[in-house]
Design an enzyme around this catalytic site. Structure first.
Site, PDB file in Angstrom:
ATOM      1  N   PHE A 146     -10.752  18.891 -37.369  1.00 45.82           N
ATOM      2  CA  PHE A 146     -11.604  20.081 -37.347  1.00 45.82           C
ATOM      3  C   PHE A 146     -11.970  20.352 -35.894  1.00 45.82           C
ATOM      4  O   PHE A 146     -12.743  19.615 -35.288  1.00 45.82           O
ATOM      5  CB  PHE A 146     -12.880  19.913 -38.175  1.00 45.82           C
ATOM      6  N   ASP A 231     -11.673  15.660 -28.105  1.00 45.28           N
ATOM      7  CA  ASP A 231     -12.679  16.594 -28.601  1.00 45.28           C
ATOM      8  C   ASP A 231     -13.906  15.776 -29.001  1.00 45.28           C
ATOM      9  O   ASP A 231     -13.974  15.220 -30.091  1.00 45.28           O
ATOM     10  CB  ASP A 231     -12.120  17.372 -29.799  1.00 45.28           C
ATOM     11  N   LYS A 260     -22.044  21.448 -28.721  1.00 45.36           N
ATOM     12  CA  LYS A 260     -23.158  21.075 -29.592  1.00 45.36           C
ATOM     13  C   LYS A 260     -24.339  20.487 -28.819  1.00 45.36           C
ATOM     14  O   LYS A 260     -25.161  21.217 -28.310  1.00 45.36           O
ATOM     15  CB  LYS A 260     -22.674  20.154 -30.701  1.00 45.36           C
TER      16      LYS A 260
END
Length: 406
Positions: A146, A231, A260
């Protein structure tokens, strides 16, 4: 709880469903305020937050240091665009590069933007530095990944909810099973410009790869002349007990993709961090963002970086994570939980189907004042703010046990 407050919550949910696209299916709770690890809804009911905005709130809701940094910057200047320099940008880039042990930073806003930036950079690097023929660059990714929901990213997703109905898909990607060293080695060839991986797959259910896998990725990419892109949007910035999840195997990738928690739960901030040899392939006009690296974002991110340098939050994630994983492990084998995975203050809990779907378990926990998020049918993700207190965690775990014994 008054009838009026219930009607107010119901009316807000109804208005949301009437006027917003249905790309999310949130739990039926309407948050009005928050602090630390606690949320309060419009009815005045308090909840423990065990999701932390998918790790965007590693430092909790409205951390005083981050709110102060934002307020101070808002009194000066919030946006200039990159058409002009501003006085917070140099410090942001240099401090983030230093935190990562890298040389250069390319700021964006969201995690998906940062992933797109990494893909574009890797392709150009492949053509200019590796000598891959034009338009033949390939990037190896892992199944179950994801990395966002842009058209390029969903092109190499195997999640039907994210992918179906959005073709034609972007070519240039090779998908191999996550954690499979042999499959990865077989997939990397002369046209491979990068291997893009989450060190721990969050959306897939907090999947930790086999020991030595990240080191193998580092070895294979180094031998084949490809970039290793980590990531760390969810796994990074303290969540696993280290600043970066890659550190657990002593691995340094060629590029970090961050987001984030870098914005402290205050503003969206993301970045690609790499060497001068890699990010140096970009030239004016080749990539950009109006809001990327804006003064407000830089001010908040600088405070985040300063907080991470103390090591306090990494230590809390380690200590509280050890406690959480020990407590959750006692549920395995009792018939209610089939598996627990994770690292640091991050766990994926597979609930036995007889207790209902993950969504149903999340709804029952909500009724008991604990907010979590389900994924992939029967998995519950637990990722509380790193500032949560041990007694709050124990309270949440007790409610989890109660739900599974009802």
């Amino acid at each position: 709880m008054s009838e009026e407050s219930v009607d107010g919550a119901a009316a807000l949910i109804a208005a949301t469903e009437a006027h917003s696209a249905r790309n999310y299916h949130p739990l039926p709770v309407v948050v009005a305020s928050a602090e630390g690890s606690t949320l309060v809804d419009v009815e005045g009911r308090r909840y423990l937050d065990l999701l932390a905005g998918y790790s965007a709130l590693n430092f909790g809701h409205r951390h005083p240091r981050l709110i102060a940094a934002a307020k101070e910057q808002m009194d000066r200047v919030t946006l200039t665009s990159r058409a002009f320099h501003h006085d917070r940008f140099a410090a942001f880039c240099s401090e983030l590069a230093r935190l990562c042990g890298m040389e250069m930073v390319l700021p964006m806003n969201t995690g998906a933007e940062a992933v797109e930036t990494a893909i574009k950079t890797a392709r150009r690097w492949g053509y200019q530095a590796k000598g891959v023929p034009n338009d033949q660059a390939r990037i190896v990714v892992a199944g179950g990944n994801f990395h966002g929901r842009t058209t390029t990213v969903v092109s190499f997703s195997d999640d039907p909810d994210a992918r179906d109905g959005f073709g034609p898909y972007t070519p240039g990607f090779d998908v191999v099973p996550f954690g499979d060293e042999a499959a990865l080695e077989a997939a990397v060839d002369d046209r491979t410009v990068a291997v893009l991986l989450e060190p721990i797959q969050g959306e897939a259910g907090v999947l930790v790869p086999p020991a030595g896998y990240l080191a193998a990725v580092r070895r294979i990419t180094a031998e084949r002349g490809a970039l290793f892109i980590a990531d760390e949007i969810q796994s990074g910035l303290g969540r696993t007990g280290r600043t970066f999840a890659c550190e657990h195997e002593g691995v340094v990738p060629d590029m970090y993709v961050l987001g984030k928690a870098l914005g402290g739960g205050v503003v969206p901030v993301s970045a690609v961090v790499s060497s001068r040899a890699v990010l140096g392939v970009l030239s004016p006009g080749s990539h950009g963002s109006t809001f990327g690296g804006n003064p407000l974002a830089c001010a908040v991110a600088l405070e985040v970086i300063a907080m991470l340098r103390s090591g306090e939050y990494q230590q809390r994630a380690t200590e509280l994570g050890t406690h959480v994983h020990h407590e959750l492990s006692t549920l395995v084998g009792g018939g209610s939980v089939t598996a627990v995975r994770g690292r640091g203050l991050w766990a994926g809990v597979d609930v036995a189907p007889r207790f209902g779907t993950g969504r149903q378990v999340a709804e029952r926990l909500m009724q008991r004042g604990v907010l979590v998020k389900d994924t992939h049918g029967s998995t519950i993700r637990i990722a509380p703010p790193l500032v949560i207190e041990k007694d709050e965690l124990d309270e949440a775990l007790e409610q989890f046990r109660a739900v599974l014994s009802a």
